[in-house]
Design a protein around this motif. Structure first.
Motif, PDB file in Angstrom:
ATOM      1  N   ASP A  80       0.846  -1.200   0.000  1.00 26.80           N
ATOM      2  CA  ASP A  80       0.000   0.000   0.000  1.00 26.80           C
ATOM      3  C   ASP A  80       0.879   1.246   0.000  1.00 26.80           C
ATOM      4  N   PRO A  81       0.590   2.203  -0.864  1.00 23.26           N
ATOM      5  CA  PRO A  81       1.383   3.429  -0.849  1.00 23.26           C
ATOM      6  C   PRO A  81       1.095   4.254   0.408  1.00 23.26           C
ATOM      7  N   VAL A  82       2.109   4.867   0.943  1.00 21.23           N
ATOM      8  CA  VAL A  82       1.932   5.694   2.144  1.00 21.23           C
ATOM      9  C   VAL A  82       1.240   6.993   1.769  1.00 21.23           C
ATOM     10  N   VAL A  83       1.750   7.689   0.776  1.00 22.51           N
ATOM     11  CA  VAL A  83       1.142   8.932   0.285  1.00 22.51           C
ATOM     12  C   VAL A  83       0.528   8.614  -1.069  1.00 22.51           C
ATOM     13  N   ARG A  84      -0.746   8.925  -1.207  1.00 19.01           N
ATOM     14  CA  ARG A  84      -1.432   8.521  -2.436  1.00 19.01           C
ATOM     15  C   ARG A  84      -2.560   9.484  -2.789  1.00 19.01           C
ATOM     16  N   HIS A  85      -2.954   9.413  -4.026  1.00 14.04           N
ATOM     17  CA  HIS A  85      -4.093  10.181  -4.513  1.00 14.04           C
ATOM     18  C   HIS A  85      -5.364   9.548  -3.937  1.00 14.04           C
ATOM     19  N   PRO A  86      -6.389  10.336  -3.632  1.00 14.59           N
ATOM     20  CA  PRO A  86      -7.604   9.771  -3.027  1.00 14.59           C
ATOM     21  C   PRO A  86      -8.361   8.797  -3.914  1.00 14.59           C
ATOM     22  N   PRO A 103     -12.199   4.975  -5.896  1.00 12.01           N
ATOM     23  CA  PRO A 103     -12.082   5.004  -7.357  1.00 12.01           C
ATOM     24  C   PRO A 103     -13.395   5.298  -8.076  1.00 12.01           C
ATOM     25  N   ASN A 104     -14.537   5.140  -7.418  1.00  6.26           N
ATOM     26  CA  ASN A 104     -15.835   5.338  -8.066  1.00  6.26           C
ATOM     27  C   ASN A 104     -16.413   6.738  -7.847  1.00  6.26           C
ATOM     28  N   LEU A 105     -15.757   7.567  -7.087  1.00  8.78           N
ATOM     29  CA  LEU A 105     -16.242   8.929  -6.841  1.00  8.78           C
ATOM     30  C   LEU A 105     -15.533   9.906  -7.782  1.00  8.78           C
ATOM     31  N   GLU A 153     -15.603  13.086  -7.878  1.00 11.03           N
ATOM     32  CA  GLU A 153     -15.011  14.238  -7.182  1.00 11.03           C
ATOM     33  C   GLU A 153     -13.597  13.925  -6.696  1.00 11.03           C
ATOM     34  N   MET A 154     -13.389  12.681  -6.277  1.00  7.05           N
ATOM     35  CA  MET A 154     -12.069  12.306  -5.775  1.00  7.05           C
ATOM     36  C   MET A 154     -11.103  12.008  -6.925  1.00  7.05           C
ATOM     37  N   VAL A 155     -11.599  11.418  -7.978  1.00  9.27           N
ATOM     38  CA  VAL A 155     -10.747  11.092  -9.119  1.00  9.27           C
ATOM     39  C   VAL A 155     -10.248  12.362  -9.787  1.00  9.27           C
ATOM     40  N   ARG A 156     -11.103  13.387  -9.887  1.00 12.11           N
ATOM     41  CA  ARG A 156     -10.735  14.635 -10.560  1.00 12.11           C
ATOM     42  C   ARG A 156      -9.951  15.590  -9.674  1.00 12.11           C
ATOM     43  N   SER A 157      -9.847  15.318  -8.384  1.00 12.45           N
ATOM     44  CA  SER A 157      -9.190  16.266  -7.484  1.00 12.45           C
ATOM     45  C   SER A 157      -7.699  16.348  -7.802  1.00 12.45           C
ATOM     46  N   TYR A 186     -13.697  18.437  -1.198  1.00 13.21           N
ATOM     47  CA  TYR A 186     -14.799  17.473  -1.127  1.00 13.21           C
ATOM     48  C   TYR A 186     -14.512  16.425  -0.055  1.00 13.21           C
ATOM     49  N   PHE A 187     -15.495  16.147   0.787  1.00  9.29           N
ATOM     50  CA  PHE A 187     -15.388  15.121   1.815  1.00  9.29           C
ATOM     51  C   PHE A 187     -16.374  14.006   1.535  1.00  9.29           C
ATOM     52  N   PRO A 188     -15.900  12.825   1.159  1.00  5.84           N
ATOM     53  CA  PRO A 188     -16.845  11.731   0.912  1.00  5.84           C
ATOM     54  C   PRO A 188     -17.421  11.198   2.219  1.00  5.84           C
ATOM     55  N   ASN A 189     -18.570  10.555   2.125  1.00  2.62           N
ATOM     56  CA  ASN A 189     -19.219   9.989   3.319  1.00  2.62           C
ATOM     57  C   ASN A 189     -18.489   8.770   3.807  1.00  2.62           C
TER      58      ASN A 189
END
Length: 101
Positions: free
Chosen positions: A51-57, A62-64, A66-70, A98-101
């Protein structure tokens, strides 16, 4: 704490600063040390699971869209989220996160 400065500069040990600055320095060190266990756990997961320590959200969501485009958010492990403002031209940063649920 290691101090990196050259010999011809002002010394930077904590006791050389005014008391008001020392309080902030102590608090930031406490916060830094409080995260050590978390960082070690993240590094252990990285060494055992990959697992990467620092990673893109999008790694975690992967299905949100808002998170993919951030482009200003990254995660440290699964619980620590950083939202950065890279716009250097704004005096008072005004950006949304953006804060996902």
């Amino acid at each position: 704490m290691r101090n990196n400065y050259s010999n011809n500069k002002q010394k930077q040990e904590f006791f050389r600063f005014q008391e008001t600055y020392q309080v902030g320095m102590k608090e930031s060190l406490k916060q830094r040390y409080s995260l050590l266990r978390y960082y070690y756990t993240c590094l252990w997961k990285a060494s055992t699971n990959g697992d990467p320590v620092v990673r893109h959200p999008m790694y975690d969501w992967p299905n949100l869209d808002e998170m993919v485009r951030s482009d200003n958010i990254y995660m440290i492990g699964t619980a620590l989220r950083v939202t950065a403002n890279f716009d250097q031209h704004e005096e008072t940063p005004d950006f949304k996160s953006y804060f996902p649920n």
